[in-house]
Design a protein around this motif. Sequence first.
Motif, PDB file in Angstrom:
ATOM      1  N   GLN A  80     -18.252 -50.804 -21.219  1.00  0.00           N
ATOM      2  CA  GLN A  80     -17.779 -50.946 -19.660  1.00  0.00           C
ATOM      3  C   GLN A  80     -16.907 -51.365 -19.120  1.00  0.00           C
ATOM      4  OE1 GLN A  80     -20.260 -50.481 -17.776  1.00  0.00           O
ATOM      5  NE2 GLN A  80     -21.231 -49.608 -19.860  1.00  0.00           N
ATOM      6  N   TYR A  81     -16.545 -52.623 -20.105  1.00  0.00           N
ATOM      7  CA  TYR A  81     -15.580 -53.820 -19.670  1.00  0.00           C
ATOM      8  C   TYR A  81     -14.079 -52.756 -19.457  1.00  0.00           C
ATOM      9  CZ  TYR A  81     -10.686 -56.360 -19.708  1.00  0.00           C
ATOM     10  OH  TYR A  81      -9.886 -57.019 -19.323  1.00  0.00           O
ATOM     11  N   ALA A  82     -13.977 -51.807 -19.952  1.00  0.00           N
ATOM     12  CA  ALA A  82     -13.018 -50.255 -19.952  1.00  0.00           C
ATOM     13  C   ALA A  82     -13.480 -49.474 -18.892  1.00  0.00           C
ATOM     14  CB  ALA A  82     -12.747 -49.489 -20.747  1.00  0.00           C
ATOM     15  N   LEU A  83     -14.582 -49.604 -18.602  1.00  0.00           N
ATOM     16  CA  LEU A  83     -14.636 -48.527 -17.059  1.00  0.00           C
ATOM     17  C   LEU A  83     -14.395 -49.588 -16.202  1.00  0.00           C
ATOM     18  CD1 LEU A  83     -16.348 -46.475 -15.823  1.00  0.00           C
ATOM     19  CD2 LEU A  83     -18.085 -47.345 -16.424  1.00  0.00           C
ATOM     20  N   VAL A  84     -14.969 -50.593 -15.580  1.00  0.00           N
ATOM     21  CA  VAL A  84     -14.725 -52.047 -15.035  1.00  0.00           C
ATOM     22  C   VAL A  84     -13.126 -52.242 -14.582  1.00  0.00           C
ATOM     23  CG1 VAL A  84     -15.395 -54.237 -14.034  1.00  0.00           C
ATOM     24  CG2 VAL A  84     -17.194 -52.518 -14.780  1.00  0.00           C
ATOM     25  N   HIS A  85     -12.432 -51.891 -15.603  1.00  0.00           N
ATOM     26  CA  HIS A  85     -11.480 -52.138 -15.303  1.00  0.00           C
ATOM     27  C   HIS A  85     -10.316 -50.861 -15.356  1.00  0.00           C
ATOM     28  CE1 HIS A  85     -11.763 -56.495 -15.176  1.00  0.00           C
ATOM     29  NE2 HIS A  85     -12.371 -56.146 -16.660  1.00  0.00           N
ATOM     30  N   LYS A  86     -11.151 -49.922 -15.579  1.00  0.00           N
ATOM     31  CA  LYS A  86      -9.967 -48.964 -15.379  1.00  0.00           C
ATOM     32  C   LYS A  86      -8.785 -48.417 -16.145  1.00  0.00           C
ATOM     33  CE  LYS A  86     -11.470 -48.821  -9.977  1.00  0.00           C
ATOM     34  NZ  LYS A  86     -11.973 -48.889 -10.170  1.00  0.00           N
ATOM     35  N   LEU A  87      -9.218 -48.961 -17.165  1.00  0.00           N
ATOM     36  CA  LEU A  87      -7.985 -48.364 -18.660  1.00  0.00           C
ATOM     37  C   LEU A  87      -7.721 -47.018 -18.809  1.00  0.00           C
ATOM     38  CD1 LEU A  87      -9.345 -50.861 -20.964  1.00  0.00           C
ATOM     39  CD2 LEU A  87      -7.500 -51.338 -18.678  1.00  0.00           C
TER      40      LEU A  87
ATOM     41  N   LEU B 282     -13.802 -45.016 -33.046  1.00  0.00           N
ATOM     42  CA  LEU B 282     -15.213 -46.539 -32.743  1.00  0.00           C
ATOM     43  C   LEU B 282     -14.844 -46.025 -34.113  1.00  0.00           C
ATOM     44  CD1 LEU B 282     -17.003 -44.820 -29.178  1.00  0.00           C
ATOM     45  CD2 LEU B 282     -15.664 -47.176 -30.248  1.00  0.00           C
ATOM     46  N   THR B 283     -15.858 -46.914 -34.821  1.00  0.00           N
ATOM     47  CA  THR B 283     -16.593 -46.773 -36.161  1.00  0.00           C
ATOM     48  C   THR B 283     -18.141 -46.188 -36.573  1.00  0.00           C
ATOM     49  OG1 THR B 283     -16.751 -48.698 -36.211  1.00  0.00           O
ATOM     50  CG2 THR B 283     -14.181 -48.168 -36.550  1.00  0.00           C
TER      51      THR B 283
ATOM     52  N   LYS C 293     -27.108 -43.439 -27.497  1.00  0.00           N
ATOM     53  CA  LYS C 293     -26.233 -42.976 -29.382  1.00  0.00           C
ATOM     54  C   LYS C 293     -25.914 -44.711 -29.916  1.00  0.00           C
ATOM     55  CE  LYS C 293     -27.084 -38.449 -28.975  1.00  0.00           C
ATOM     56  NZ  LYS C 293     -26.030 -37.577 -28.484  1.00  0.00           N
ATOM     57  N   ILE C 294     -25.640 -45.559 -28.852  1.00  0.00           N
ATOM     58  CA  ILE C 294     -24.502 -46.712 -28.872  1.00  0.00           C
ATOM     59  C   ILE C 294     -25.831 -47.191 -28.650  1.00  0.00           C
ATOM     60  CG2 ILE C 294     -22.642 -47.462 -27.923  1.00  0.00           C
ATOM     61  CD1 ILE C 294     -21.076 -45.344 -28.390  1.00  0.00           C
ATOM     62  N   LYS C 295     -25.841 -48.372 -29.246  1.00  0.00           N
ATOM     63  CA  LYS C 295     -26.738 -49.680 -29.270  1.00  0.00           C
ATOM     64  C   LYS C 295     -26.015 -51.220 -29.577  1.00  0.00           C
ATOM     65  CE  LYS C 295     -30.646 -47.006 -29.951  1.00  0.00           C
ATOM     66  NZ  LYS C 295     -31.852 -47.384 -29.847  1.00  0.00           N
ATOM     67  N   ASP C 296     -24.585 -51.451 -29.882  1.00  0.00           N
ATOM     68  CA  ASP C 296     -24.297 -52.518 -30.540  1.00  0.00           C
ATOM     69  C   ASP C 296     -24.021 -53.191 -29.079  1.00  0.00           C
ATOM     70  OD1 ASP C 296     -22.414 -53.904 -32.667  1.00  0.00           O
ATOM     71  OD2 ASP C 296     -21.138 -53.450 -31.730  1.00  0.00           O
ATOM     72  N   ALA C 297     -23.944 -54.152 -28.941  1.00  0.00           N
ATOM     73  CA  ALA C 297     -23.483 -55.241 -27.803  1.00  0.00           C
ATOM     74  C   ALA C 297     -22.393 -54.929 -27.647  1.00  0.00           C
ATOM     75  CB  ALA C 297     -24.816 -55.946 -27.506  1.00  0.00           C
ATOM     76  N   LYS C 298     -21.533 -55.478 -28.746  1.00  0.00           N
ATOM     77  CA  LYS C 298     -20.376 -55.262 -27.993  1.00  0.00           C
ATOM     78  C   LYS C 298     -19.290 -54.364 -27.498  1.00  0.00           C
ATOM     79  CE  LYS C 298     -19.120 -55.477 -33.332  1.00  0.00           C
ATOM     80  NZ  LYS C 298     -20.013 -54.955 -34.179  1.00  0.00           N
ATOM     81  N   THR C 299     -19.921 -53.093 -28.186  1.00  0.00           N
ATOM     82  CA  THR C 299     -19.227 -51.803 -28.103  1.00  0.00           C
ATOM     83  C   THR C 299     -19.577 -52.004 -26.605  1.00  0.00           C
ATOM     84  OG1 THR C 299     -19.178 -51.655 -30.613  1.00  0.00           O
ATOM     85  CG2 THR C 299     -18.884 -49.269 -29.193  1.00  0.00           C
ATOM     86  N   VAL C 300     -20.456 -51.342 -26.423  1.00  0.00           N
ATOM     87  CA  VAL C 300     -20.966 -51.316 -24.899  1.00  0.00           C
ATOM     88  C   VAL C 300     -20.401 -52.468 -24.419  1.00  0.00           C
ATOM     89  CG1 VAL C 300     -22.649 -51.540 -23.328  1.00  0.00           C
ATOM     90  CG2 VAL C 300     -23.430 -50.441 -25.324  1.00  0.00           C
ATOM     91  N   MET C 301     -19.993 -53.560 -24.673  1.00  0.00           N
ATOM     92  CA  MET C 301     -19.341 -54.485 -23.707  1.00  0.00           C
ATOM     93  C   MET C 301     -18.384 -54.404 -23.314  1.00  0.00           C
ATOM     94  SD  MET C 301     -20.610 -57.949 -24.975  1.00  0.00           S
ATOM     95  CE  MET C 301     -19.637 -58.627 -23.929  1.00  0.00           C
TER      96      MET C 301
ATOM     97  N   SER D 196     -13.513 -38.304 -26.208  1.00  0.00           N
ATOM     98  CA  SER D 196     -13.738 -39.045 -24.911  1.00  0.00           C
ATOM     99  C   SER D 196     -14.229 -39.889 -24.296  1.00  0.00           C
ATOM    100  CB  SER D 196     -13.994 -37.509 -24.745  1.00  0.00           C
ATOM    101  OG  SER D 196     -15.684 -37.512 -24.216  1.00  0.00           O
ATOM    102  N   PHE D 197     -13.759 -41.045 -24.145  1.00  0.00           N
ATOM    103  CA  PHE D 197     -14.274 -41.937 -23.184  1.00  0.00           C
ATOM    104  C   PHE D 197     -15.396 -41.380 -22.205  1.00  0.00           C
ATOM    105  CE2 PHE D 197     -14.316 -44.971 -19.937  1.00  0.00           C
ATOM    106  CZ  PHE D 197     -14.983 -46.213 -20.838  1.00  0.00           C
ATOM    107  N   LYS D 198     -15.600 -40.234 -21.854  1.00  0.00           N
ATOM    108  CA  LYS D 198     -16.670 -40.021 -21.232  1.00  0.00           C
ATOM    109  C   LYS D 198     -18.180 -39.392 -22.218  1.00  0.00           C
ATOM    110  CE  LYS D 198     -17.964 -35.513 -18.303  1.00  0.00           C
ATOM    111  NZ  LYS D 198     -17.753 -34.358 -17.929  1.00  0.00           N
ATOM    112  N   ASN D 199     -17.855 -38.776 -22.985  1.00  0.00           N
ATOM    113  CA  ASN D 199     -18.694 -39.022 -23.944  1.00  0.00           C
ATOM    114  C   ASN D 199     -19.394 -40.170 -24.446  1.00  0.00           C
ATOM    115  OD1 ASN D 199     -18.292 -36.292 -24.272  1.00  0.00           O
ATOM    116  ND2 ASN D 199     -17.322 -35.791 -26.120  1.00  0.00           N
ATOM    117  N   ALA D 200     -18.345 -41.337 -24.453  1.00  0.00           N
ATOM    118  CA  ALA D 200     -18.725 -42.478 -25.618  1.00  0.00           C
ATOM    119  C   ALA D 200     -19.502 -43.593 -24.352  1.00  0.00           C
ATOM    120  CB  ALA D 200     -17.680 -43.746 -25.593  1.00  0.00           C
ATOM    121  N   LEU D 201     -19.676 -43.435 -22.827  1.00  0.00           N
ATOM    122  CA  LEU D 201     -20.352 -43.837 -21.899  1.00  0.00           C
ATOM    123  C   LEU D 201     -21.478 -42.837 -21.965  1.00  0.00           C
ATOM    124  CD1 LEU D 201     -17.825 -43.761 -18.602  1.00  0.00           C
ATOM    125  CD2 LEU D 201     -18.666 -45.706 -20.034  1.00  0.00           C
ATOM    126  N   GLU D 202     -21.675 -41.831 -22.018  1.00  0.00           N
ATOM    127  CA  GLU D 202     -22.933 -40.984 -22.124  1.00  0.00           C
ATOM    128  C   GLU D 202     -23.867 -41.543 -23.721  1.00  0.00           C
ATOM    129  OE1 GLU D 202     -21.769 -36.865 -22.636  1.00  0.00           O
ATOM    130  OE2 GLU D 202     -21.123 -36.395 -20.857  1.00  0.00           O
TER     131      GLU D 202
END
Length: 193
Positions: free
Chosen positions: A184-191, A62-63, A173-181, A161-167
Amino acid sequence: MEKHVEIIKETVLSDNWYTLKKIEFNFLNNDGQWENINREVYDRGNGAGILLYNRNKKTIILTRQFRMPTYLNGNPSGMMIEIPAGIIENEDAVTSIIRETDEETGYKIKNATKVLETYMSPGAVTEMLSLFIAEYDERMKAHEGGGLESEHENIEVFEISFKNALEMISTGKIKDAKTVMLIQYALVHKLME
């Protein structure tokens, strides 16, 4: 489908950075009546963003950078945590996001998979955003990244960590829509599995 929009007049209000126009148009409403409407439309071109993920380490890149509009709208520091992203500049979206990834993060990826196309603020902004995913590893890190000085970018790059990003989404702490999307895509598609 019959024509339901008739543009009457376009007036450029500003072309200082991107183009802000006032559009006067007639619109055929649901009652079959024509309405005369005025809207301001901001054209900043189309963009691309990418989620860089490492399945083995279960991490993403992330940036963090300053975003004036968020500062003006309640973000006390103006700093935003985001995926790497940028404007598509006279190139296709894939070429653009590979270039942006290098400039912003220092990672040299060879390809990216497009997973979404979205209008982020269709009531006022023309931008279509192409969203990508790509796997990364440490061998792809060519330099520190941080963006281009010529574009006044001062970008912090970090691995999380992906877990921390979800938290961080849950805590705001993460409010950017494209980042959230894309997270969430990675979570749904089990990346990460």
